[in-house]
Scaffold this active site. Sequence first.
Site, PDB file in Angstrom:
ATOM      1  N   THR A  66     -37.598  -8.025 -34.346  1.00 42.76           N
ATOM      2  CA  THR A  66     -39.028  -8.171 -34.586  1.00 42.76           C
ATOM      3  C   THR A  66     -39.698  -8.950 -33.461  1.00 42.76           C
ATOM      4  OG1 THR A  66     -38.435 -10.062 -35.943  1.00 42.76           O
ATOM      5  CG2 THR A  66     -38.997  -8.041 -37.093  1.00 42.76           C
ATOM      6  N   ALA A  68     -38.362  -9.311 -30.167  1.00 44.62           N
ATOM      7  CA  ALA A  68     -38.184  -8.752 -28.836  1.00 44.62           C
ATOM      8  C   ALA A  68     -37.224  -7.572 -28.876  1.00 44.62           C
ATOM      9  CB  ALA A  68     -37.636  -9.821 -27.898  1.00 44.62           C
ATOM     10  N   ASP A 183     -31.750 -25.513 -31.848  1.00 50.12           N
ATOM     11  CA  ASP A 183     -31.201 -24.362 -32.577  1.00 50.12           C
ATOM     12  C   ASP A 183     -29.796 -24.017 -32.091  1.00 50.12           C
ATOM     13  OD1 ASP A 183     -31.182 -22.531 -34.597  1.00 50.12           O
ATOM     14  OD2 ASP A 183     -32.272 -20.981 -33.487  1.00 50.12           O
TER      15      ASP A 183
END
Lengths: 391, 375
Positions: A66, A68, A183
């Site tokens: 969604t 890239a 992350d």
Amino acid sequence: MAVSPLIVPGSGERGPHSKSKLSAASSGNGTPSTTLGSNSLKDVAEQMNEEEKDKYVKGKKVGEGTYANVYIGHHKSDPSNLVAIKKIKVQQEYKEGMAPDAIRELKHLQELSHPNIISLLSVFSSKDQNLNLVLEYLPLGDLEVLIKDIENIHYGAADIKAWMGMLSRAIWFCHENFVLHRDIKPNNLLIAADGEIKLADFGLARSFADPYRVMTSNVITRWYRPPELLFGAKHYSGAVDIWSVGLVFAELVIRNPYLPGDTEIDQIAKICAGIGTPTEENWAGVSKLPEYTVPSPTTPVHGPEHYLGMFGTAGPDGVDLLMKMLILDPRRRITAREVLEHRWWRGEPRATRNEDLPKKGPGSGLSRLGATESKRPGMVEGVARRLDFGA
Amino acid sequence: MISNIVPEDARYLSSTQYRLWSFTPADLQALRTTTNQFAADRVREAVRRAREARALSSADVSDADPESKSRGASALPEGEVDCLTVEEELKLITYFCRQTLQLGDHLNLPTDATAVQYIKRFYTTNSLMTYAPDTILRTALFFATKTENHYFRLSKFAEAIANTKPEDVLASEFLLTQGLRFTFDVRHPFRALEGAVMEMGAMAQGAVPYNESAGSQPQDMSRRVKIAHGVARDRLKTSALLTDVYFHFTPSQIMMASLLLADEELIHWYIASKFGTEDPMAQKILIVLSDCAGMLQTIEPVAAGPTTERKAISALAKKLKKCRNPEKIDLVALQKVKREGDGVEDEKVIKKRKMEREKVAREADELFGPGLTTG
């Protein structure tokens, strides 16, 4: 933009003339030299963009998400020199212009140049104003694939030490440059053709905040999220990344996520059970954090014997390092610099050389690269990828 | 492993601020000249095209649509187009950067320093004649809130500025990022100043050892450090942002130069306390610092521009109006075409936007650019 059919006579002569001017203008301090393209009707900025774009050839799509799409590409001048081109989609539903993840990723990857951080080779826009990030080609999947493929991939303490060494150097370099990654997890650790580990996906990264500026606590995929963020801390440091590094370490050893919480509440419960309950005794001030709540009864912090039983493969020194990465109090948790200075690296077994590390076949790696680079795992795992910029 | 630790200088050399946005003065001048001449050529071509198109359509008596005749024509200057020079563009850019700082102040945005550098970088490869500065400055200010993690809702942002709609702010966002060559990190001298001031403060307390050959501390050092801190900070928030120092010097050099201007004796001592008095490096540093200080002094460290320049700026603004590229005026419509990928536009939308634009232009005639500082 289209060339107007109404080019006035004389405009053709301007091309070469301007070309020399622009070349002269490009400075010797690393600014890429710019020569004018055929279209003298474009702005200087547009010409520079065209020039970057012309260096690469975009090939077939290898991943779609969604956020890239990822394509394989190569240098125009050298077709054997492969690249990954990540084309960031215009997000129609995002009404605030260029999306946060794209801005964060660009801002930080443009500045960070390190063997264990994915290289951003170039950026250009295509005519539909989509951003194209030209990244180094990393065909061998990611660490999550290796960890999960228990059937085919066998590895030991020396391999873990090699992978952890590369991850630790990457995160040290981020912190040294005042960047929090926010992350870190196995599927953001991509593997190059030569076995080198590359930290990727800087869509949640940010620079260290100035003192007193608040940051969002809604970052880091849940299983790797440290207790201070689960308790809603708005001021935090590189210690948040170190916690994630510790959980990647644990997962490499047991080949399963160590603390796979189903919800934030469950995540806190798993931390309490697997590491120990954060209390004022082991972490002064923790009870004042906005969302501090722990299940009762409390569990005392586990000692080395618990970790040796579970993570013994890493050896006593490895276990010592792991325990220091998973210290509940972020102020006492080991820093990236101290990680690199730890005695585990110098002891036996020596870290495996890259060429001897277990690898996935390149065939299965390809699709993985696409999926990793384009999907938005944060959504699945409950991290708000579209967090506000007040983060 | 620790031996691999890269010195701070080497790290600055790998920053985009150094790699892409540092120039020698001659290189920067050459780049700006190229940009200006290109834009001027393009303005003349565009005006010629527009005139030809107008001539064509007025010759065509069967054309029943009066709207198509007048569209764009009103913006066309008469006679030979008198374009801005590089120097004139620079004066206007400085003016608009000041506006940006004032607007940032008004909206209480700590990101206006970054926005100003975005504007200065953008206009090294783009001309005011192509992209209107009052538009770009709003976009830069908004975009800086995003890159600096200072979230500001677009709708609230637009609301806070007179005559601005969200679409106006976003229409040139992509252009801006392209002009920035997709590099968004700006290294400022502010943190460096805090560091130097803390260290000098500690020296004044005797808490930090220093090279004894520097001699005894300047009289009343603690107080002087405090004063120098304030003076230097004012300089960093004004002169440093508005001059070209970011293009030519490192953040630490800019910081030290601003301190030097604040208290020369104090800073000479500070440098000697690091190197002693004999080290040729100290001399080298002082030469660079005085170059930088000289450049900082070309713009006074005050928020508002000198009133003596007001007339000149006003004249330049009028001149700019007459040499705007007619094809780049409606950025919102241009953006729509680019995004949607076809040239078919809704006539009603264009007409509506044109009327709005003319209304705004009428309201904005006192100096130009709608009253940016009044919300």
